[in-house]
Design a protein around this motif. Structure first.
Motif, PDB file in Angstrom:
ATOM      1  N   ILE A  14       0.832  -1.202   0.000  1.00 47.45           N
ATOM      2  CA  ILE A  14       0.000   0.000   0.000  1.00 47.45           C
ATOM      3  C   ILE A  14       0.869   1.255   0.000  1.00 47.45           C
ATOM      4  CG2 ILE A  14      -1.661   1.325   1.358  1.00 47.45           C
ATOM      5  CD1 ILE A  14      -2.741  -1.425   2.342  1.00 47.45           C
ATOM      6  N   SER A  15       1.924   1.224   0.804  1.00 44.61           N
ATOM      7  CA  SER A  15       2.805   2.383   0.899  1.00 44.61           C
ATOM      8  C   SER A  15       3.481   2.695  -0.421  1.00 44.61           C
ATOM      9  CB  SER A  15       3.872   2.133   1.979  1.00 44.61           C
ATOM     10  OG  SER A  15       3.285   1.950   3.229  1.00 44.61           O
ATOM     11  N   ILE A  16       3.903   1.635  -1.108  1.00 51.63           N
ATOM     12  CA  ILE A  16       4.551   1.836  -2.407  1.00 51.63           C
ATOM     13  C   ILE A  16       3.561   2.401  -3.408  1.00 51.63           C
ATOM     14  CG2 ILE A  16       5.628   0.623  -4.332  1.00 51.63           C
ATOM     15  CD1 ILE A  16       6.796  -1.277  -2.206  1.00 51.63           C
ATOM     16  N   ALA A  17       2.343   1.855  -3.388  1.00 50.32           N
ATOM     17  CA  ALA A  17       1.319   2.335  -4.311  1.00 50.32           C
ATOM     18  C   ALA A  17       1.035   3.810  -4.102  1.00 50.32           C
ATOM     19  CB  ALA A  17       0.032   1.526  -4.127  1.00 50.32           C
ATOM     20  N   ALA A  18       1.192   4.262  -2.871  1.00 49.65           N
ATOM     21  CA  ALA A  18       0.930   5.657  -2.553  1.00 49.65           C
ATOM     22  C   ALA A  18       2.131   6.548  -2.841  1.00 49.65           C
ATOM     23  CB  ALA A  18       0.545   5.793  -1.077  1.00 49.65           C
ATOM     24  N   SER A 423      -8.940 -26.341  -7.965  1.00 54.03           N
ATOM     25  CA  SER A 423      -9.068 -25.523  -6.758  1.00 54.03           C
ATOM     26  C   SER A 423      -7.805 -24.706  -6.504  1.00 54.03           C
ATOM     27  CB  SER A 423      -9.387 -26.397  -5.543  1.00 54.03           C
ATOM     28  OG  SER A 423      -8.317 -27.262  -5.203  1.00 54.03           O
ATOM     29  N   VAL A 424      -6.656 -25.292  -6.836  1.00 56.96           N
ATOM     30  CA  VAL A 424      -5.402 -24.540  -6.702  1.00 56.96           C
ATOM     31  C   VAL A 424      -5.399 -23.360  -7.673  1.00 56.96           C
ATOM     32  CG1 VAL A 424      -2.905 -24.626  -7.035  1.00 56.96           C
ATOM     33  CG2 VAL A 424      -4.068 -26.503  -5.863  1.00 56.96           C
ATOM     34  N   LYS A 425      -5.794 -23.613  -8.909  1.00 57.57           N
ATOM     35  CA  LYS A 425      -5.807 -22.546  -9.912  1.00 57.57           C
ATOM     36  C   LYS A 425      -6.780 -21.440  -9.516  1.00 57.57           C
ATOM     37  CE  LYS A 425      -5.898 -21.771 -14.895  1.00 57.57           C
ATOM     38  NZ  LYS A 425      -5.946 -22.432 -16.232  1.00 57.57           N
ATOM     39  N   ALA A 426      -7.912 -21.818  -8.935  1.00 58.05           N
ATOM     40  CA  ALA A 426      -8.893 -20.808  -8.520  1.00 58.05           C
ATOM     41  C   ALA A 426      -8.327 -19.908  -7.433  1.00 58.05           C
ATOM     42  CB  ALA A 426     -10.163 -21.500  -8.033  1.00 58.05           C
ATOM     43  N   ARG A 427      -7.622 -20.491  -6.462  1.00 59.87           N
ATOM     44  CA  ARG A 427      -6.997 -19.678  -5.399  1.00 59.87           C
ATOM     45  C   ARG A 427      -5.940 -18.734  -5.976  1.00 59.87           C
ATOM     46  NH1 ARG A 427      -9.731 -20.217  -0.375  1.00 59.87           N
ATOM     47  NH2 ARG A 427     -10.136 -22.424   0.005  1.00 59.87           N
ATOM     48  N   LEU A 428      -5.142 -19.251  -6.895  1.00 57.63           N
ATOM     49  CA  LEU A 428      -4.086 -18.430  -7.483  1.00 57.63           C
ATOM     50  C   LEU A 428      -4.659 -17.354  -8.404  1.00 57.63           C
ATOM     51  CD1 LEU A 428      -1.379 -21.161  -8.205  1.00 57.63           C
ATOM     52  CD2 LEU A 428      -1.357 -19.427  -6.413  1.00 57.63           C
ATOM     53  N   GLU A 429      -5.761 -17.662  -9.064  1.00 56.95           N
ATOM     54  CA  GLU A 429      -6.422 -16.646  -9.896  1.00 56.95           C
ATOM     55  C   GLU A 429      -6.934 -15.503  -9.037  1.00 56.95           C
ATOM     56  OE1 GLU A 429      -9.674 -16.389 -13.544  1.00 56.95           O
ATOM     57  OE2 GLU A 429      -9.546 -18.192 -12.315  1.00 56.95           O
ATOM     58  N   LYS A 430      -7.486 -15.827  -7.887  1.00 60.95           N
ATOM     59  CA  LYS A 430      -7.928 -14.795  -6.953  1.00 60.95           C
ATOM     60  C   LYS A 430      -6.752 -13.946  -6.481  1.00 60.95           C
ATOM     61  CE  LYS A 430     -10.178 -14.257  -2.427  1.00 60.95           C
ATOM     62  NZ  LYS A 430     -10.760 -14.998  -1.260  1.00 60.95           N
ATOM     63  N   ALA A 431      -5.626 -14.603  -6.192  1.00 60.08           N
ATOM     64  CA  ALA A 431      -4.430 -13.873  -5.780  1.00 60.08           C
ATOM     65  C   ALA A 431      -3.940 -12.948  -6.884  1.00 60.08           C
ATOM     66  CB  ALA A 431      -3.331 -14.857  -5.389  1.00 60.08           C
ATOM     67  N   GLN A 436      -3.595  -7.276  -9.358  1.00 56.43           N
ATOM     68  CA  GLN A 436      -3.869  -6.406 -10.511  1.00 56.43           C
ATOM     69  C   GLN A 436      -4.864  -5.295 -10.209  1.00 56.43           C
ATOM     70  OE1 GLN A 436      -5.043  -9.549 -13.212  1.00 56.43           O
ATOM     71  NE2 GLN A 436      -2.989  -9.729 -14.070  1.00 56.43           N
ATOM     72  N   GLN A 437      -5.409  -5.277  -9.009  1.00 54.09           N
ATOM     73  CA  GLN A 437      -6.362  -4.226  -8.647  1.00 54.09           C
ATOM     74  C   GLN A 437      -5.668  -2.894  -8.438  1.00 54.09           C
ATOM     75  OE1 GLN A 437      -8.381  -5.786  -5.199  1.00 54.09           O
ATOM     76  NE2 GLN A 437      -9.710  -7.119  -6.409  1.00 54.09           N
TER      77      GLN A 437
END
Length: 437
Positions: A14-18, A423-431, A436-437
């Motif tokens: 967060i600090s870097i983004a700011a 299920s592994v791919k789904a967790r990593l996709e969420k990460a 990317q947000q």
């Protein structure tokens, strides 16, 4: 590096983004001023069994420096759980130490804040030259193509530690060299309330370290050449699944390890509850828990096949501690002298021997003190088969996002929920979406 809180890593992202630059102190590579030439403040990381042990180890060395230079060093040993947050507070307030230790995986992220003195040729020359240091250690001190943000101080790598009695009792003659051998041995060892392998499932950094190495072995780097996350690549998914399968499928890790985050796996190892553990420089911890050197052995971390090396036979991340200088220090000359002192051959031999780490200074590393069997494994790993974690500005966010995904998968495995490729791919996709947000 040792355990850190996920919240601290998230705060750094967060600090870097700011665009935090509170301690930037301008753009000059010389940094700071010399308004307080007789004093320095130093934040040391907790390398020993406890804070008091570090003070006992470091205080006489700082006294030597004072006798040599007339500069008094005020020491504070900061726990790993607090260190990153303390550094971030200093970057925003401008009220920090002159010199500090940082985990080397933070180097590029902290570099992006602009708070740390860049170690260009002139600054490296002031401490004896960049070529004194092992290349892999310098590579983990900042983003590629930029002057490093810190200087290597203690180098670490992962090894496979094994309990000799447990192996003998199970009729296992030697430590496993491949993952197939580790699983086979682990199944022989996992009985009567004891387990083959230990893990720290709730430790985000440790999750990253292990899955990064397995990712290398599967041909995945988690980021592409442009620094874009590639968490859902086939290799990354396969790496994470292989790690979780030690519990979910192979049943060689106790379900309770899913909640470990404070070195409990080392305690289990020392008590004979677990026969193997993947760790960095564990000798001093084993000794503090009553183990004798002859009770355990150390071997290279397994690979899929063959022997450790480069490419798909990478078997450790380049771990370690770097020494940084805040650009707004009021004793820039003294800070450089202190870094030079701490990276001198004499101090490198003494401190790394005491802490069970490997000197990143080439001439010190060649000392016979670092030829003990366990240290030789770490030294050879650093030289031949270790790779630095991605040196990208959002590396700490990577630790948080993917480390949390792996933590959640450990929880699934511990609860008996299916852990599948999907299920592994789904967790990593969420990460990846989080990144990317």
């Amino acid at each position: 590096m040792r355990t850190i809180r996920a919240a601290a890593a998230a705060t750094l992202a967060i600090s870097i983004a700011a665009g935090v630059t509170g301690c930037g102190g301008g753009t000059s590579s010389s940094g700071g001023s010399n308004d307080s030439p007789k004093t320095l403040t130093y934040w040391a990381s907790n390398q020993g069994p406890n804070i008091e042990a570090d003070k006992k180890i470091l205080t006489p060395e700082l006294k030597k420096f004072e006798e040599q230079t007339g500069i008094k060093v005020k020491l504070e040993v900061v726990p790993w759980a607090d260190l990153l947050n303390r550094i971030l507070a200093a970057t925003t307030s401008g009220q920090g130490p002159d010199v500090l230790n940082i985990g080397n995986t933070w180097s590029a992220s902290l570099q992006a804040t602009g708070a740390l003195l860049p170690w260009d040729k002139a600054n490296f020359d002031a401490i004896g030259g960049r070529d004194r240091f092992v290349d892999s250690a310098v590579a983990s001190a900042g983003a590629e193509g930029k002057d490093p943000s810190a200087v290597p101080l203690y180098s670490l790598a992962y090894a496979l530690y094994y309990n000799k009695k447990s192996f003998a009792d199970a009729g296992i003659a030697k430590p496993p060299a491949t993952w197939d051998e580790l699983v086979a041995d682990g199944k022989k060892l996992s009985k009567d309330g004891k387990w083959g392998l230990g893990a720290e499932g709730a430790n985000l950094s440790n999750n990253i370290h292990q899955t990064f190495v397995l990712g290398q072995q599967h041909g995945a780097d988690f980021f592409d050449a442009a620094g874009k996350p590639t968490f859902t690549s086939d290799g990354a998914v396969a790496a994470v699944k292989q790690y979780i399968d030690f519990m979910a499928k192979d049943k060689i890790i106790a379900p309770g390890n899913a909640e470990y985050a404070q070195n409990q796996s080392l305690t289990d190892f020392a008590k004979g509850k677990t026969a193997m553990v993947l760790w960095q420089a564990a000798a001093s911890t084993f000794a503090s828990q009553g183990m004798k050197p002859e009770d355990w052995g150390a071997a290279p971390v397994p690979v899929a096949s063959g022997t450790p090396g480069q490419g798909k036979n990478i078997n450790s991340m380049v771990a370690g501690i770097n020494m940084a200088v805040f650009k707004n220090t009021k004793n820039i000359d003294g800070a450089k002298k202190f870094v030079k002192f701490m990276t001198s051959d004499a101090e490198q031999k003494l401190l790394n021997k005491t802490y069970g780490s490997i000197p990143p200074v080439k001439t010190a590393q060649a000392d016979a003190a670092f030829s003990a069997p366990d240290l030789a494994v770490l030294r050879d790993t650093l030289a031949k088969s270790a790779a630095p974690l991605p040196q990208v500005p959002n590396e700490s966010q990577f630790e948080t996002a993917v480390g949390t995904a792996v933590k959640e998968l450990w929880a699934d495995a511990a609860a008996g929920r299916p852990v599948t490729t999907e299920s592994v791919k789904a967790r990593l996709e969420k990460a990846q979406q989080t990144m990317q947000q």
